[in-house]
Design an enzyme around this catalytic site. Structure first.
Site, PDB file in Angstrom:
ATOM      1  N   ARG A 110       0.783  -1.215   0.006  1.00  0.00           N
ATOM      2  CA  ARG A 110      -0.078   0.122  -0.143  1.00  0.00           C
ATOM      3  C   ARG A 110       0.752   1.169   0.103  1.00  0.00           C
ATOM      4  O   ARG A 110       0.490   2.307   0.695  1.00  0.00           O
ATOM      5  CB  ARG A 110      -0.948  -0.041   1.042  1.00  0.00           C
ATOM      6  CG  ARG A 110      -1.864  -1.066   1.214  1.00  0.00           C
ATOM      7  CD  ARG A 110      -3.071  -0.874   0.089  1.00  0.00           C
ATOM      8  NE  ARG A 110      -4.079  -1.859   0.043  1.00  0.00           N
ATOM      9  CZ  ARG A 110      -5.297  -1.533   0.921  1.00  0.00           C
ATOM     10  NH1 ARG A 110      -5.357  -0.455   1.670  1.00  0.00           N
ATOM     11  NH2 ARG A 110      -6.081  -2.274   0.957  1.00  0.00           N
ATOM     12  N   ARG A 114      -3.385   6.785   0.194  1.00  0.00           N
ATOM     13  CA  ARG A 114      -3.863   8.083   0.983  1.00  0.00           C
ATOM     14  C   ARG A 114      -2.952   8.787   1.790  1.00  0.00           C
ATOM     15  O   ARG A 114      -2.975  10.090   1.890  1.00  0.00           O
ATOM     16  CB  ARG A 114      -4.666   7.364   1.992  1.00  0.00           C
ATOM     17  CG  ARG A 114      -6.221   7.214   1.650  1.00  0.00           C
ATOM     18  CD  ARG A 114      -6.878   6.335   2.335  1.00  0.00           C
ATOM     19  NE  ARG A 114      -6.415   5.040   2.895  1.00  0.00           N
ATOM     20  CZ  ARG A 114      -7.006   4.024   3.502  1.00  0.00           C
ATOM     21  NH1 ARG A 114      -8.293   4.454   3.787  1.00  0.00           N
ATOM     22  NH2 ARG A 114      -6.383   3.154   3.596  1.00  0.00           N
ATOM     23  N   ARG A 117      -6.786  11.844  -6.705  1.00  0.00           N
ATOM     24  CA  ARG A 117      -7.926  10.925  -6.398  1.00  0.00           C
ATOM     25  C   ARG A 117      -9.187  11.309  -6.574  1.00  0.00           C
ATOM     26  O   ARG A 117      -9.968  10.550  -7.048  1.00  0.00           O
ATOM     27  CB  ARG A 117      -7.731  10.475  -4.815  1.00  0.00           C
ATOM     28  CG  ARG A 117      -8.608   9.717  -3.991  1.00  0.00           C
ATOM     29  CD  ARG A 117      -8.692   8.339  -4.665  1.00  0.00           C
ATOM     30  NE  ARG A 117      -9.537   7.559  -3.829  1.00  0.00           N
ATOM     31  CZ  ARG A 117     -10.895   7.343  -4.233  1.00  0.00           C
ATOM     32  NH1 ARG A 117     -11.238   7.774  -5.196  1.00  0.00           N
ATOM     33  NH2 ARG A 117     -11.382   6.546  -3.436  1.00  0.00           N
ATOM     34  N   ASP A 154      -6.608  -3.176  -7.546  1.00  0.00           N
ATOM     35  CA  ASP A 154      -7.213  -3.495  -6.581  1.00  0.00           C
ATOM     36  C   ASP A 154      -7.692  -5.240  -6.659  1.00  0.00           C
ATOM     37  O   ASP A 154      -7.930  -5.703  -7.796  1.00  0.00           O
ATOM     38  CB  ASP A 154      -8.425  -2.749  -6.061  1.00  0.00           C
ATOM     39  CG  ASP A 154      -8.833  -3.154  -4.603  1.00  0.00           C
ATOM     40  OD1 ASP A 154      -8.265  -2.428  -3.607  1.00  0.00           O
ATOM     41  OD2 ASP A 154      -9.642  -4.061  -4.200  1.00  0.00           O
ATOM     42  N   TYR A 196     -15.071 -11.292   1.010  1.00  0.00           N
ATOM     43  CA  TYR A 196     -15.848 -10.037   0.713  1.00  0.00           C
ATOM     44  C   TYR A 196     -17.128 -10.421  -0.021  1.00  0.00           C
ATOM     45  O   TYR A 196     -18.473  -9.896   0.128  1.00  0.00           O
ATOM     46  CB  TYR A 196     -14.859  -9.331  -0.381  1.00  0.00           C
ATOM     47  CG  TYR A 196     -14.001  -8.439   0.453  1.00  0.00           C
ATOM     48  CD1 TYR A 196     -14.297  -7.530   1.423  1.00  0.00           C
ATOM     49  CD2 TYR A 196     -12.523  -8.614   0.316  1.00  0.00           C
ATOM     50  CE1 TYR A 196     -13.443  -6.913   2.414  1.00  0.00           C
ATOM     51  CE2 TYR A 196     -11.717  -7.930   0.875  1.00  0.00           C
ATOM     52  CZ  TYR A 196     -11.863  -7.204   2.016  1.00  0.00           C
ATOM     53  OH  TYR A 196     -11.063  -6.542   2.592  1.00  0.00           O
TER      54      TYR A 196
HETATM   55  O1  CP3 Z   1       0.352   0.603  -3.079  1.00  0.00           O
HETATM   56  C1  CP3 Z   1      -0.852   0.147  -3.514  1.00  0.00           C
HETATM   57  O2  CP3 Z   1      -1.587   0.823  -2.799  1.00  0.00           O
HETATM   58  C2  CP3 Z   1      -0.947  -0.796  -4.510  1.00  0.00           C
HETATM   59  C3  CP3 Z   1      -2.312  -0.975  -5.060  1.00  0.00           C
HETATM   60  C4  CP3 Z   1      -3.299  -1.533  -3.879  1.00  0.00           C
HETATM   61  C5  CP3 Z   1      -4.737  -1.423  -3.608  1.00  0.00           C
HETATM   62  N1  CP3 Z   1      -5.330  -2.439  -2.993  1.00  0.00           N
HETATM   63  C6  CP3 Z   1      -5.098   0.164  -4.106  1.00  0.00           C
HETATM   64  C7  CP3 Z   1      -6.100   0.596  -2.949  1.00  0.00           C
HETATM   65  C8  CP3 Z   1      -3.194  -3.074  -3.578  1.00  0.00           C
HETATM   66  C9  CP3 Z   1      -1.940  -3.856  -3.846  1.00  0.00           C
HETATM   67  C10 CP3 Z   1      -4.683  -3.413  -2.899  1.00  0.00           C
HETATM   68  C11 CP3 Z   1      -4.778  -4.642  -2.510  1.00  0.00           C
HETATM   69  C12 CP3 Z   1      -5.849  -4.716  -1.513  1.00  0.00           C
HETATM   70  N2  CP3 Z   1      -7.133  -4.345  -1.807  1.00  0.00           N
HETATM   71  C13 CP3 Z   1      -5.895  -5.794  -0.260  1.00  0.00           C
HETATM   72  C14 CP3 Z   1      -4.645  -6.733  -0.027  1.00  0.00           C
HETATM   73  C15 CP3 Z   1      -3.820  -5.895   0.847  1.00  0.00           C
HETATM   74  C16 CP3 Z   1      -4.099  -5.638   2.262  1.00  0.00           C
HETATM   75  O3  CP3 Z   1      -4.164  -4.366   2.497  1.00  0.00           O
HETATM   76  O4  CP3 Z   1      -4.535  -6.552   2.977  1.00  0.00           O
HETATM   77  C17 CP3 Z   1      -7.309  -5.769   0.074  1.00  0.00           C
HETATM   78  C18 CP3 Z   1      -7.828  -6.666   1.189  1.00  0.00           C
HETATM   79  C19 CP3 Z   1      -7.909  -4.972  -0.633  1.00  0.00           C
HETATM   80  C20 CP3 Z   1      -9.422  -4.427  -0.499  1.00  0.00           C
HETATM   81  C21 CP3 Z   1      -9.609  -2.874  -0.228  1.00  0.00           C
HETATM   82  N3  CP3 Z   1      -9.288  -2.000  -1.160  1.00  0.00           N
HETATM   83  C22 CP3 Z   1      -9.585  -2.498   1.043  1.00  0.00           C
HETATM   84  C23 CP3 Z   1      -9.590  -3.353   2.361  1.00  0.00           C
HETATM   85  C24 CP3 Z   1      -9.456  -1.156   0.834  1.00  0.00           C
HETATM   86  C25 CP3 Z   1      -9.255  -0.024   2.091  1.00  0.00           C
HETATM   87  C26 CP3 Z   1     -10.408   0.866   2.100  1.00  0.00           C
HETATM   88  C27 CP3 Z   1     -10.227   2.257   2.804  1.00  0.00           C
HETATM   89  O5  CP3 Z   1     -10.419   3.221   2.344  1.00  0.00           O
HETATM   90  O6  CP3 Z   1      -9.882   1.975   4.222  1.00  0.00           O
HETATM   91  C28 CP3 Z   1      -9.280  -0.774  -0.343  1.00  0.00           C
HETATM   92  C29 CP3 Z   1      -9.372   0.534  -0.998  1.00  0.00           C
HETATM   93  C30 CP3 Z   1      -8.000   0.742  -1.871  1.00  0.00           C
HETATM   94  N4  CP3 Z   1      -7.353   0.210  -2.626  1.00  0.00           N
HETATM   95  C31 CP3 Z   1      -7.118   2.045  -1.555  1.00  0.00           C
HETATM   96  C32 CP3 Z   1      -6.174   1.975  -2.207  1.00  0.00           C
HETATM   97  C33 CP3 Z   1      -5.001   2.887  -2.624  1.00  0.00           C
HETATM   98  C34 CP3 Z   1      -7.807   3.105  -0.469  1.00  0.00           C
HETATM   99  C35 CP3 Z   1      -7.618   4.583  -0.784  1.00  0.00           C
HETATM  100  C36 CP3 Z   1      -8.614   5.155  -1.660  1.00  0.00           C
HETATM  101  O7  CP3 Z   1      -9.759   4.739  -1.879  1.00  0.00           O
HETATM  102  O8  CP3 Z   1      -8.073   5.949  -2.550  1.00  0.00           O
END
Ligand code: CP3
Length: 335
Positions: free
Chosen positions: A7, A11, A20, A56, A134
């Site tokens: 990650r 954010r 974003r 994602d 999920y």
């Molecule tokens: O560096 C990176 O961020 C690479 C891209 C990436 C994202 N999601 C973008 C993202 C990666 C590798 C993921 C993987 C992912 N997504 C996982 C496995 C990794 C882990 O953290 O366990 C999981 C469980 C998800 C599902 C998911 N998508 C979650 C739990 C969330 C967070 C929700 C939140 O806002 O708290 C997301 C949204 C998400 N995916 C964001 C990002 C950068 C959050 C920021 C946003 O909404 O802009």
């Protein structure tokens, strides 16, 4: 010592927030130029040794039309969760490249920029269990009541669901390598909720089929789970090359598990608790050095034990990368 952060995009970076907007991340990942730029931002800012594609784990299931949203601050939500046999029809096979053309295009664009700097790009997919959780729960869960109930109530149906999701992860990951990804990480973030017996029976065969399906590509395969110390022996046997570990398991133990697994991983990845990236530098640097010492320098990729937390100061992550790059673990071990 190579370092990157799970990650790392997202954010905590002001330049990410500038792009974003307030829409869905599932829409943003469909804009290849934006996705490529977001992928590159942490490489420029932190000097990390790998990029990870901005996508994602829910992208493939969303692409086949299961009906997924990813809500800010919450995560993936599903309006009509998976409950019965008929729901399998909502998971048609992934057609790569067309269904995920946007991610493949973003990979090509990012790789074109990264190549001159010699920085590899990591592709990724969600492991079958974590994605299933999920779909079955309808959103994030802390207990996985519905997932575990389905698993025991109807093992054949649960098995078919995981087999479909394994094929999807495989197709998605293969397409990413085809587009230029130099490694693949399979995220099984929530599998730690299972007991070893459950993991071995219900999950491992499917994870293994993803790894086996990727093996001929010849790229390093990383497997990662959170709170999964009790599953490490089993996870090490899934066919991965690198075992991702969170902070609950000392890297030395993870290395021992890897070494004792026939044909097992040659390296471990991790495992600084991301909480320390928010702590004062003295605490952060002490903990990071402890991780480097444990990792022993060889067969260790420095990373966090889970993703970067939203409140993290990017300046601290830059300092952390500098520290990792300037430290010789061999000297640490004897010093
Ligand atoms: O560096 C990176 O961020 C690479 C891209 C990436 C994202 N999601 C973008 C993202 C990666 C590798 C993921 C993987 C992912 N997504 C996982 C496995 C990794 C882990 O953290 O366990 C999981 C469980 C998800 C599902 C998911 N998508 C979650 C739990 C969330 C967070 C929700 C939140 O806002 O708290 C997301 C949204 C998400 N995916 C964001 C990002 C950068 C959050 C920021 C946003 O909404 O802009």
């Amino acid at each position: 010592m190579p370092a990157w952060f799970m990650r790392q995009a997202g954010r905590s970076l002001p330049e990410y927030r500038a792009i974003r907007g307030s829409g869905s991340i599932l829409d943003l990942v469909k804009e290849p130029e934006a996705a490529a730029e977001i992928t590159l931002q942490p490489v420029r800012r932190y000097g990390v040794d790998a990029a990870i594609i901005y996508s994602d784990i829910m992208v493939p299931v969303a692409a086949v039309g299961f009906g997924i949203e990813v809500t800010q601050g919450r995560g993936p939500v599903v309006a009509e969760p998976f409950t019965r046999e008929a729901d399998l029809a909502r998971l048609r096979p992934l057609e790569a490249p067309s269904d995920v053309a946007f991610t493949l295009e973003a990979i090509k664009m990012a790789v074109a920029e990264l190549e001159s700097a010699g920085v590899p790009l990591i592709g990724f997919a969600g492991a079958p269990f974590t994605v299933a959780s999920y779909l079955v729960e309808g959103g994030p869960s802390s207990t996985y009541v519905k997932t575990k109930t389905l698993m025991w109530d109807d093992p054949p149906l649960f098995g078919r669901l995981l087999a479909v999701l394994a094929q999807m992860a495989l197709d998605f990951a293969r397409a990413q390598v085809g587009a230029g990804a130099a490694a693949v990480q399979l995220f099984d973030s929530w599998t730690g909720a299972l007991s070893p017996g459950e993991y071995e029976r219900f999950v491992l065969p499917h994870t293994r089929s993803v790894m086996e399906g990727l093996a001929d590509l010849g790229v390093p395969l990383i497997h990662f789970g959170v709170g999964a110390s009790h599953l490490m022996k089993l996870m090490a046997g899934c066919g991965c090359d690198v075992l991702g570990v969170d902070w609950r398991m000392p890297l030395g133990n993870a290395k021992a598990v890897a070494a004792s697994t026939p044909g097992g991983p040659q390296a471990v990845q991790g495992n600084l608790d991301p909480v320390y990236c928010i702590a004062p530098w003295k605490v952060l640097s002490d903990r990071a050095l402890a991780v480097l010492r444990e990792g022993g320098g060889i067969g260790h990729v420095f990373n966090l034990g889970h993703g970067v937390l939203p409140g993290t100061d990017p300046g601290m992550l830059s300092r952390l990368v500098e520290l990792v790059h300037s430290t010789d673990p061999a000297v640490l071990a004897h010093g």
